[in-house]
Design a protein around this motif. Structure first.
Motif, PDB file in Angstrom:
ATOM      1  N   VAL A 125      19.986  65.065 164.621  1.00 20.28           N
ATOM      2  CA  VAL A 125      20.196  65.133 166.283  1.00 20.28           C
ATOM      3  C   VAL A 125      20.541  65.054 167.453  1.00 20.28           C
ATOM      4  CG1 VAL A 125      18.326  67.464 165.571  1.00 20.28           C
ATOM      5  CG2 VAL A 125      17.950  66.093 167.840  1.00 20.28           C
ATOM      6  N   VAL A 126      21.249  65.498 168.358  1.00 23.05           N
ATOM      7  CA  VAL A 126      22.190  64.320 169.247  1.00 23.05           C
ATOM      8  C   VAL A 126      22.113  65.104 170.529  1.00 23.05           C
ATOM      9  CG1 VAL A 126      24.295  63.475 170.260  1.00 23.05           C
ATOM     10  CG2 VAL A 126      23.399  63.301 167.888  1.00 23.05           C
ATOM     11  N   HIS A 127      21.000  64.715 171.522  1.00 20.72           N
ATOM     12  CA  HIS A 127      20.961  65.485 172.731  1.00 20.72           C
ATOM     13  C   HIS A 127      21.689  64.692 173.692  1.00 20.72           C
ATOM     14  CE1 HIS A 127      16.312  66.538 171.341  1.00 20.72           C
ATOM     15  NE2 HIS A 127      16.079  64.944 170.828  1.00 20.72           N
ATOM     16  N   GLU A 187      23.667  45.442 175.880  1.00 18.95           N
ATOM     17  CA  GLU A 187      23.149  45.540 174.604  1.00 18.95           C
ATOM     18  C   GLU A 187      21.901  46.259 174.377  1.00 18.95           C
ATOM     19  OE1 GLU A 187      25.660  46.960 172.681  1.00 18.95           O
ATOM     20  OE2 GLU A 187      27.470  45.719 173.214  1.00 18.95           O
ATOM     21  N   GLY A 188      21.804  47.317 173.999  1.00 13.64           N
ATOM     22  CA  GLY A 188      19.422  47.101 173.736  1.00 13.64           C
ATOM     23  C   GLY A 188      19.682  48.382 173.379  1.00 13.64           C
ATOM     24  N   GLY A 189      18.464  49.052 172.762  1.00 12.68           N
ATOM     25  CA  GLY A 189      17.931  50.022 172.286  1.00 12.68           C
ATOM     26  C   GLY A 189      16.367  50.117 171.705  1.00 12.68           C
ATOM     27  N   HIS A 319      35.484  62.969 175.825  1.00 18.19           N
ATOM     28  CA  HIS A 319      34.015  62.509 174.872  1.00 18.19           C
ATOM     29  C   HIS A 319      35.061  62.418 173.464  1.00 18.19           C
ATOM     30  CE1 HIS A 319      29.803  61.184 175.393  1.00 18.19           C
ATOM     31  NE2 HIS A 319      30.256  60.302 174.816  1.00 18.19           N
ATOM     32  N   TYR A 320      33.901  62.347 172.262  1.00 19.39           N
ATOM     33  CA  TYR A 320      33.806  62.391 170.833  1.00 19.39           C
ATOM     34  C   TYR A 320      35.178  63.193 170.738  1.00 19.39           C
ATOM     35  CZ  TYR A 320      28.839  60.939 172.306  1.00 19.39           C
ATOM     36  OH  TYR A 320      27.714  60.608 172.740  1.00 19.39           O
ATOM     37  N   VAL A 321      35.575  62.099 169.787  1.00 17.00           N
ATOM     38  CA  VAL A 321      36.712  62.845 168.989  1.00 17.00           C
ATOM     39  C   VAL A 321      36.011  63.283 167.508  1.00 17.00           C
ATOM     40  CG1 VAL A 321      38.774  63.063 167.505  1.00 17.00           C
ATOM     41  CG2 VAL A 321      38.839  61.545 169.638  1.00 17.00           C
TER      42      VAL A 321
HETATM   43  C1  LIG Z   1      26.453  55.544 173.347  1.00 21.23           C
HETATM   44  C2  LIG Z   1      24.726  56.206 171.635  1.00 21.23           C
HETATM   45  C3  LIG Z   1      24.541  55.718 170.702  1.00 21.23           C
HETATM   46  C4  LIG Z   1      24.986  54.780 170.639  1.00 21.23           C
HETATM   47  O1  LIG Z   1      24.549  53.522 171.200  1.00 21.23           O
HETATM   48  P1  LIG Z   1      24.329  52.008 171.064  1.00 21.23           P
HETATM   49  O2  LIG Z   1      22.950  51.038 172.213  1.00 21.23           O
HETATM   50  O3  LIG Z   1      25.642  51.142 171.787  1.00 21.23           O
HETATM   51  O4  LIG Z   1      24.538  51.673 169.202  1.00 21.23           O
HETATM   52  C5  LIG Z   1      24.779  56.096 169.704  1.00 21.23           C
HETATM   53  N1  LIG Z   1      24.614  57.465 169.861  1.00 21.23           N
HETATM   54  C6  LIG Z   1      25.371  57.944 170.750  1.00 21.23           C
HETATM   55  C7  LIG Z   1      25.112  59.716 171.007  1.00 21.23           C
HETATM   56  C8  LIG Z   1      25.354  57.479 172.323  1.00 21.23           C
HETATM   57  O5  LIG Z   1      25.368  57.924 172.671  1.00 21.23           O
END
Ligand SMILES: *Cc1c(COP(=O)(O)O)cnc(C)c1O
Length: 376
Positions: A125-127, A187-189, A319-321
């Motif tokens: 899922v994507v918030h 960059e980071g996560g 935003h997204y295609v």
């Molecule tokens: C920004 C984003 C990503 C990718 O994040 P990175 O840190 O650039 O890899 C992935 N999924 C969603 C929904 C995002 O908004």
């Protein structure tokens, strides 16, 4: 020109970076990395957090943790960033794209259920915009069909669903600290592990498939290759930058929320006249002011408005295609069910400039230009 985004710079990040150089520890999982990990584990709160080079990398780690293969299918919205799909396609899994709810632009739980087959292994899922998906419904579907749930919470740090932090509800959650996100390290996560049995393996995957983390803790006397893995660590230089931002997270949050509310209240009359749509925030959800978008009646009006704003030195962006319509998406997955909103809503959505410390005059100018466009 009013840009769409400016990376958040508080000013004193440089001192933390300088300290990294003084202390001579530049690679991952040092003092600043630990600060960020502790911040996440305490503030979300979460069982376990790992810093990663990007949200993309954190998603890839989740794919390894779920042991996905080419026999598996993963369900996700088509309306998302490419990394959400790439991470699982890289393991060979086939992507089943489904529709979103028009109100929130988030995955539609009913569409998930209809896309489940005996091959389905996970729901991702994507918030979107830091607004929570319907997690109770989604977790119930996952439980019933024994599926993994990954929350791509890239945009959703400090957002909540029924009081629970996003990223801590599914088996795994991922965050992004890319410069376009609320809190950044360039960059980071981060990967959040809510599935306790995956704790140790996640560390091994992060350290090139070795038990180096256990070695550093003195639990084993040498480290060796244990499993599949890669280099999924965040450099201390980036972690130092991030530590300053997380330490000031509430200040950044409040600043963005003020702008978000200002946009909302100022544009509300246009929504009431049904000239455009504004983001919908369900009452059991607390969002993080990641994004302010509007939706025009159709793609043509959006194009006209985008050009009008550009001619007035304002960068507003689509935003997204939808992934299912892309070259790779057609090869690596398929859309299941009816595309009621994914395509049409993606063509109507326009994101307005929103970043830390944007000037009130600039926000006023954007609002006035939008009003002028619709008055003309
Ligand atoms: C920004 C984003 C990503 C990718 O994040 P990175 O840190 O650039 O890899 C992935 N999924 C969603 C929904 C995002 O908004």
């Amino acid at each position: 020109m009013i840009p769409f985004n400016k990376p958040c710079v508080l000013g004193h990040e440089i001192e933390a970076i300088q300290q990294v150089l003084v202390e001579n520890k530049l690679s991952g999982n040092g003092k600043y990395g630990d600060f960020c990990i502790n911040w996440l584990e305490k503030n979300l709160p979460a069982n376990k957090a790992l810093l990663a080079p990007s949200c993309t990398a954190a998603l890839e780690m989740s794919a390894l943790l779920m042991n996905l293969t080419s026999k598996d299918e993963v369900i996700m919205p088509s309306y998302t960033f490419v990394s959400t799909a790439n991470a699982y396609a890289l393991r060979g899994a086939f992507i089943k794209f489904v529709d979103i709810d028009s109100k929130t632009m988030n995955i539609n739980p009913e569409a998930i259920e209809k896309a489940i087959t005996p091959k389905t292994k996970a729901i991702v899922v994507v918030h979107y915009a830091g607004v929570a998906c319907e997690m109770d419904k989604i977790m119930a579907i996952a439980k019933k069909h024994k599926l993994w749930v990954v929350e791509d919470a890239a945009q959703a740090l400090q957002s909540k669903y029924n009081g629970k932090s996003l990223g801590t509800i599914g088996h795994f959650g991922t965050f992004s600290f890319h410069e376009t996100k609320n809190y950044t390290s360039g960059e980071g996560g981060a990967l959040i592990i809510n599935h306790l049995p995956s704790n140790d393996r996640a560390e091994i995957i992060q350290e090139k498939g070795t038990n180096r983390s256990q070695f550093f803790r003195g639990m084993v006397d040498k480290y060796t290759w244990q499993d599949l893995g890669s280099s999924y660590l965040l450099s201390e230089i980036n972690a130092a930058y991030l530590s300053v931002q997380l330490d000031s997270a509430d200040k950044i949050f409040d600043n963005r929320m003020e702008t978000w509310n200002y946009y909302y209240n100022s544009l509300k009359p246009l929504m009431e006249k049904e000239i455009l749509e504004l983001p919908f925030i369900p009452t059991h959800i607390k969002h993080n002011a990641h994004m302010f978008y509007i939706k025009t009646k159709n793609a043509y009006i959006r194009e006209q408005l985008t050009n009008y704003l550009k001619n007035n030195n304002i960068m507003a962006v689509s935003h997204y295609v939808p992934l299912h319509s892309s070259l790779a998406g057609k090869k690596l997955g398929v859309f299941v069910g009816e595309d009621r909103y994914t395509t049409t809503d993606s063509e109507r959505l326009l994101r307005l400039p929103l970043y830390y410390d944007i000037k009130v005059e600039d926000v006023d100018y954007v609002i006035n230009c939008i009003k002028a466009f619709f008055n003309a």
